[in-house]
Each structure stands twice: as C-alpha cells, then as structure tokens.
Enzyme design. Structure first.
Site, PDB file in Angstrom:
ATOM      1  N   SER A 290      24.906   1.627  30.426  1.00  0.00           N
ATOM      2  CA  SER A 290      25.149   0.306  29.867  1.00  0.00           C
ATOM      3  C   SER A 290      24.588   0.165  28.444  1.00  0.00           C
ATOM      4  O   SER A 290      25.091   0.772  27.521  1.00  0.00           O
ATOM      5  CB  SER A 290      24.565  -0.747  30.811  1.00  0.00           C
ATOM      6  OG  SER A 290      25.013  -2.039  30.492  1.00  0.00           O
ATOM      7  N   ASP A 301      28.716   7.281  16.931  1.00  0.00           N
ATOM      8  CA  ASP A 301      29.938   6.891  16.225  1.00  0.00           C
ATOM      9  C   ASP A 301      29.726   6.776  14.709  1.00  0.00           C
ATOM     10  O   ASP A 301      30.634   7.045  13.922  1.00  0.00           O
ATOM     11  CB  ASP A 301      30.477   5.571  16.775  1.00  0.00           C
ATOM     12  CG  ASP A 301      31.232   5.758  18.082  1.00  0.00           C
ATOM     13  OD1 ASP A 301      31.416   6.920  18.489  1.00  0.00           O
ATOM     14  OD2 ASP A 301      31.646   4.751  18.684  1.00  0.00           O
ATOM     15  N   LYS A 315      28.819   3.479  32.252  1.00  0.00           N
ATOM     16  CA  LYS A 315      29.009   2.076  32.641  1.00  0.00           C
ATOM     17  C   LYS A 315      29.398   1.273  31.400  1.00  0.00           C
ATOM     18  O   LYS A 315      28.557   0.952  30.563  1.00  0.00           O
ATOM     19  CB  LYS A 315      27.754   1.483  33.265  1.00  0.00           C
ATOM     20  CG  LYS A 315      27.932   0.016  33.690  1.00  0.00           C
ATOM     21  CD  LYS A 315      26.651  -0.550  34.273  1.00  0.00           C
ATOM     22  CE  LYS A 315      26.842  -1.999  34.703  1.00  0.00           C
ATOM     23  NZ  LYS A 315      27.019  -2.924  33.581  1.00  0.00           N
TER      24      LYS A 315
END
Length: 547
Positions: A290, A301, A315
C-alpha cells in the site's frame, strides 16, 4: 409482538426504497428485493429455529460472508472493534506496550516497547500471562486477551505471570497512551551511510522521516538507505508527504480512480523538497504494501533512488471508512492507486476468482509496460519490482520447527535468567560450548518436527496401504523414512549456523529489545549490504537509473 414490530420497522424503509428504485433503475430494485428477502428469512429463522440464536453473531456472519465475495479490505467494523481499528489508523492505543501471543497453549510476552508501562512495572519478555485482573486467561484467544489488556489511559490492571518456572508474579500496570513509533531505528553505517527503518505510515510519519533524514545528515550521512521492508502501509497523506521530501514541488505523486468523481483524486508535491540529490536506496520485500508501494514506486518512477530487495506485496486499492448506525463502520474499497508512470501496482484480481474463491493473479500477458522519467521500463499488475533483486535466505524446515515450537524462544528465556548481562548486540556471539548446551536441552524436550516431505511420505504410505497394487512400495517407503530420520537426527549439527544465529538474536532481544536485534543484523543483512555497495558506487548507481 416485539419481534414483529422490529420486522415491520426494518421492512418499511426497504419497501419505500424498493418503490422509488424500481422506477429509477432495475439494479436498485434488485438490491431492495434481496434485502427484503433477507429480512423475511431472518425473521423466520429467529421465530422458528429450534435453538436460541444470537442476532449479533448471525448478522455479522452474514455481513462478513457477503463482503468476502469482494476483497479482503472491505470489512464491517462493529462498535466493539472500533477501538482496534483506530489503533491501526493512528498508531496509538491505551495499553501497556507489549506484544504477546500464544505458543504451545501458553500466552507469552514476546516483545515490548522501550519505556513501556509494562517494562517500567517489571514485566519481561518470556513471561507467561496466566491471569488479568484475577481472571484466568486459560482457553482465551489472543484477541480476547488483547481486549482485556487494552483500556482507558490512566486506568490500572493487575496482570499475573509465571516466570521461568518459578512461582507466579503479579504486577500492577497503569495503562498509558501507547504511540507506536514510526521510525523503528536509525543509524550511520559504513561511516557515511544513513539508515532508517519506517515501520508504519501512521500520523506524523512524514515529520518523523524528515527529522530522521535531517539528523542523519548532521551526523555525516552522504547516502541514504530507506527501509520499508515489512511495512504494511497506512495513511495516504503521509505517503504523499514523504514522497514530497525527495521529489520536486509540483510533481505528481499518486492518483486514485474510483466509481465516483469524489473518489477520483490527484495528489501532487505541494512543498519544497528536503533533498533531491543525496543517493538513496529503498528496501522493500513482500511485506511492503500500500503506502510503502506508493513511496517506493514514486521513487522508482522518478528515478530518484534504487529499489532493492524483493517484489512488494501488490496492494493498489484505496479504502475509506463510512459511518453506519449504532457506532459501527464500513471500511470499503473505493478506488485504485496509480503512481506517476501511470501503472497500478494491484496484483490480485478480486473480480475474478478460481473455484476455491481465491482471487486470480493478473497474467503476465495482460500486464502493460510503462516508463520511468529516464525511460526505464516498468510494469503494472504485480507490485513494485526492485531494480536489484536480492534472494531471501531460506531456513531449513528443522530450524523453522525449532522456532515455531517455541524451543528457541524458551531457551533464550532460560539463558537470560542465568546470565546477568551479555556483550553489546554487534559483539554478542554464542560459544560452541553454549550452543552444545542448547542442543542437549533440545534433546530433552518434546519436539514435534514434521517436515513437508515427511507429511508427503505419510500420505503416500496411506495410499499404498489402501491399494494392493502399490502395497509393495511400503518397503521402499520404510527405507526413505529411515533416511529422513537419519538426516533429522543430525539437524542440530547440519543446520548449526542458522539455528545458532536465530538463538543469538532471540537472546539479544531479551537484553536490548528490537533495537538491539536491528543493530546485530544490519552488518550481515544482504539487502543492506547490497544497498551500501550500490549507493557508494557512483557509476553503478547511475547506470541502474539510466538503463
């Protein structure tokens, strides 16, 4: 009569809803129709079932079964469980600061926080809890005992324990607001590598991370290792703020996309960053979920740091809580997370399940490629993949059974009460003589040690005995069993290195708690060692981020 009135009260709003929704949408009519059927069925069961039934238990069971068809994060929270839910969300609770659990039908104190009320009162790791406020805990579940221990801050409880085979002790402990620390540990490694572990994303986690980084840099840190292993996540806003510490102001952090516009939101870095340049490694494993995946995914990223370890949990679902009547709540999945590259890290497809009701893993064929800021390829549908994968150490089943059976734990307790002190965590080692004492002690204990291969052989033997065609295999099965027992009889020798290390760490925990265990393990932690070598090698670090 009272039961009929209750049923009518239930039915009136349902019928009204049904009349309105039928003209509005067949879907809503179907919902109202089935709720009507459920009310009727419950009324009949309550009236005619041969035994008395508990309304709370029966209704909660039906609610849980219904929500189980969705995903494991959409759950009903009755009033009795609200306090535990708030604890998970805030990291605070009224208690005594211990971690306890059941081992071999004994409810043991496994760990405790520094400066906890329990530690101050005199409780120790290894104590067996036998009563609370004079009430025996025999036969109680861990959850039931937990509820007895937790309570209003400032109140006192009496807790009776048995300690190391001696007479019972009783302690008076004052409950306090226990705040689970977000930063489990921080230190300087290898002269100039700052290391910190974030255990939870509860309230103020971002402030704690900022403070930890600033303190480590003041102590000379020129590189950072950000440990998110085993971190199950928590508050989304804290994850966003933590990302903001390391990426430029205005950078997109995460999007949530749901059924309604209210659940479809974009989160950006609103503040000036703390540090955009310090070389950084983020450690993850399958327990990183999460919010941990948002942070590690954002760092990846934007090519802001190198991700090291094992694939994260996967998740990518957003939950919110909705108030229900009678102080209960519904935690419901309302959206999915999408990180800056555009990928969703959700691994399991809860819309499609197998014959046993288990959610399916997204197939590789449907996974989509996305790109980082430096045009590196990353994929959706399966958690965050580390840039450098490190293999986990696999313990033997023999060692796992020693640990699971409580023998390592119990011997560490015995060792603690026969040794007033030990060396510092980074220096403590058991001698071969001390290990041999442990091996001899294990030989005197009842030790259930079935391995997976033994269980499989037992099934094979049973099948062979039931079929005369294969009965002749029994001789070969017997020979294999003898070989298995020969190998197991040497388990304390064959697996000495891993058993000895686990015992050392359990002993260290008695004297120095979790902080000591972390100090003792970091120098040999393969993820940490890999991270140090990576961030300090400028060429390697840059080459990974510019593939």
């Amino acid at each position: 009569m009272l039961r009929k009135k209750l049923f009518l009260l239930l039915l009136i709003p349902i019928t009204a809803f049904s009349l309105w929704s039928f003209s509005h949408d067949d879907r809503y009519f179907a919902i109202a129709k089935n709720i009507d059927i459920f009310s009727s069925l419950y009324s009949e069961v309550n009236t005619y079932y041969v035994d008395d039934i508990n309304p709370n238990t029966l209704i909660k069971t039906s609610i849980d079964a219904m929500l189980n068809k969705l995903d494991p994060y959409t759950v009903y929270i009755p009033e009795d469980d609200i306090e535990d839910f708030r604890t998970n969300a805030t990291g605070e609770y009224g208690g005594i600061g211990i971690l306890s659990n059941r081992i071999n039908n004994r409810h043991l104190v496994l760990n405790m926080y520094e400066e906890s009320p329990a530690k101050t009162a005199g409780l120790k790791i290894g104590d067996e809890i036998v009563n609370i406020d004079g009430k025996s805990v025999k036969g109680m579940s861990d959850e039931e005992i937990g509820k007895l221990i937790k309570g209003q801050s400032g109140t006192t409880l009496s807790i009776g324990v048995e300690r190391n085979g001696t007479h019972p002790y009783t302690f008076k402990v004052e409950r306090k607001n226990i705040t689970i620390p977000n930063i489990a540990y921080k230190t300087i490694l290898n002269e100039n590598v700052g290391y910190f572990r974030l255990s939870e994303f509860t309230r103020n986690a971002s402030e704690d991370v900022q403070a930890a980084v600033q303190e480590l840099k003041k102590q000379g840190a020129q590189y950072l290792i950000f440990d998110l292993r085993g971190n199950p996540g928590g508050l989304l806003n804290e994850a966003v703020e933590i990302c903001n510490l390391f990426v430029p102001k205005g950078s997109g952090i995460v999007e949530t996309r749901g059924k309604t516009q209210a659940q479809s939101l974009s989160y950006v870095a609103k503040n000036d960053p703390l540090d955009l340049d310090i070389p950084m490694a983020v450690l993850i494993d399958h327990g990183s979920a999460s919010a941990s995946e948002i942070v590690s995914g954002v760092i990846q990223d934007y090519d802001r740091g190198v991700i090291i370890g094992q694939k994260s949990f996967g998740k990518g679902l957003v939950q919110v809580t909705r108030p229900l009547s009678y102080n209960s709540q519904l935690k419901v999945t309302t959206a999915k997370y999408y990180i800056p590259s555009g990928r969703c890290i959700q691994e399991l497809d809860y819309q499609h399940k197998d014959a046993e009701g288990k959610a399916l893993v997204f197939a590789d064929s449907v996974k989509e490629a996305f790109f980082t800021a430096n045009n590196r390829v990353v994929y959706d549908g399966g958690g965050v993949d580390p840039d450098i994968k490190v293999s986990l150490e696999k313990l033997s089943s023999y060692t796992e059974n020693l640990i699971g059976g409580g023998l390592v734990f119990d011997y560490a307790t015995k060792y603690y009460y026969s040794h007033e002190k030990i060396a510092e965590p980074t220096d403590f080692k058991l001698s071969d003589e001390e290990y041999n004492h442990f091996a001899k002690w294990v030989a005197t204990q009842k030790f259930e040690n079935p391995s997976n291969i033994e269980k499989s052989i037992a099934l094979l033997s049973e099948a062979a005995n039931e079929d005369q065609v294969y009965a002749q295999l029994n001789h070969e099965i017997t020979r294999i069993n003898h070989e298995i027992h020969r190998l197991k009889s040497n388990g304390m020798v064959n697996f000495k290195k891993e058993i000895k290390r686990r015992l050392e760490l359990e002993i260290i925990r008695r004297y120095y708690l979790n902080k000591g265990v972390l100090e003792a393990t970091l120098s040999s932690d393969s993820d940490v060692v890999t991270a140090i070598l990576t961030v300090k090698d400028s060429n390697k670090y840059k080459s990974i981020l510019h593939k």
